[in-house]
Design a protein around this motif. Structure first.
Motif, PDB file in Angstrom:
ATOM      1  N   GLY A  31       0.843  -1.193   0.000  1.00  0.00           N
ATOM      2  CA  GLY A  31       0.000   0.000   0.000  1.00  0.00           C
ATOM      3  C   GLY A  31       0.874   1.237   0.000  1.00  0.00           C
ATOM      4  O   GLY A  31       1.287   1.712   1.058  1.00  0.00           O
ATOM      5  N   ILE A  33       0.926   4.718  -0.107  1.00  0.00           N
ATOM      6  CA  ILE A  33      -0.149   5.673   0.136  1.00  0.00           C
ATOM      7  C   ILE A  33       0.368   7.106   0.165  1.00  0.00           C
ATOM      8  O   ILE A  33       1.287   7.440   0.931  1.00  0.00           O
ATOM      9  N   PHE A  50      -1.819  -4.387   3.188  1.00  0.00           N
ATOM     10  CA  PHE A  50      -2.700  -3.681   2.248  1.00  0.00           C
ATOM     11  C   PHE A  50      -3.396  -4.698   1.362  1.00  0.00           C
ATOM     12  O   PHE A  50      -2.827  -5.740   1.032  1.00  0.00           O
ATOM     13  N   PHE A  62      -5.610  -0.396   4.272  1.00  0.00           N
ATOM     14  CA  PHE A  62      -4.277  -0.673   4.780  1.00  0.00           C
ATOM     15  C   PHE A  62      -4.297  -0.561   6.295  1.00  0.00           C
ATOM     16  O   PHE A  62      -5.137   0.139   6.880  1.00  0.00           O
ATOM     17  N   TRP A  82      -3.716   5.489  -3.445  1.00  0.00           N
ATOM     18  CA  TRP A  82      -2.836   4.318  -3.511  1.00  0.00           C
ATOM     19  C   TRP A  82      -2.113   4.347  -4.846  1.00  0.00           C
ATOM     20  O   TRP A  82      -2.724   4.570  -5.902  1.00  0.00           O
TER      21      TRP A  82
END
Length: 206
Positions: A31, A33, A50, A62, A82
């Motif tokens: 993930g 992010i 994730f 996540f 993401w």
């Protein structure tokens, strides 16, 4: 069946050089992010817990071990993005997980380009071939089997916009292997790559 089994209760310790839990539950998607705080500071961080959790609407999530900058930003703004971590971006992804102050922009730290999102505030990683713009749907602190809180937070978001490099679309079908995504698993430094050579097909029974 192999009778030589290593068994343990996690609460008592695993008795091994490295906790096998992460290696067994894997490889896991990353993930990666991006988020933006109320004050405007941008954050980019990878999370190895994730995955996707629903089709309609599409929901990803996540888990953060510890209440980190990303969680704080998402709870403040209710938005995140993401970004797909690929083999070509592995070093930059790794650089973005450095423990730095909230005001440090990990895009700049990792030498990445911010691309504007369409529907949410946080930017996308321009170099990544796929990105999901997300709006927060749920967040909660995880608990153990006795209901006691643990130092981990689950964040779920609805995907409201998707960006895909057209090179990843083969006859209109997204080619997972073409992007060569990387996944987390194994020991403390182990990652895995999805490539065309590891693909096999298996259709569901009718």
């Amino acid at each position: 069946m192999n009778a030589d089994i290593h068994s343990y209760e996690p609460r008592l310790g695993h008795g091994l050089p490295h906790d096998p839990f992460n290696a067994i539950v894997g490889p896991r998607p990353i993930g990666w992010i991006s988020s933006r705080g109320e004050g405007g500071a941008v954050n980019l961080a990878p999370y190895s817990f994730f995955n996707g959790f629903n089709y309609t609407p599409p929901i990803v999530g996540f888990a953060s071990i510890g209440f980190k900058d990303t969680v704080r930003n998402v709870l403040q703004t209710r938005e995140f993005v993401w970004n797909l971590a690929t083999r070509a971006l592995a070093e930059q992804m790794n650089a973005s997980c450095a423990a730095v102050a909230p005001e440090v922009n990990e895009f700049e730290l990792a030498g990445l380009t911010q691309a504007p999102s369409r529907l949410v505030g946080p930017p996308r990683v321009a170099e990544s071939p796929v990105a999901f713009e997300c709006r927060l749907t749920q967040s909660f602190q995880l608990q153990d089997a006795h209901g006691a809180p643990v130092d981990s937070w689950m964040v779920l978001g609805e995907v409201v916009a998707v960006h895909i490099d057209r090179a990843m679309l083969k006859d209109g079908v997204y080619d997972t292997a073409a992007a060569r995504p990387i996944l987390r698993g194994g020991g403390p430094a182990d990652y895995f790559e999805i490539s065309p050579e590891t693909r096999f097909r298996m259709f569901r029974p009718r």
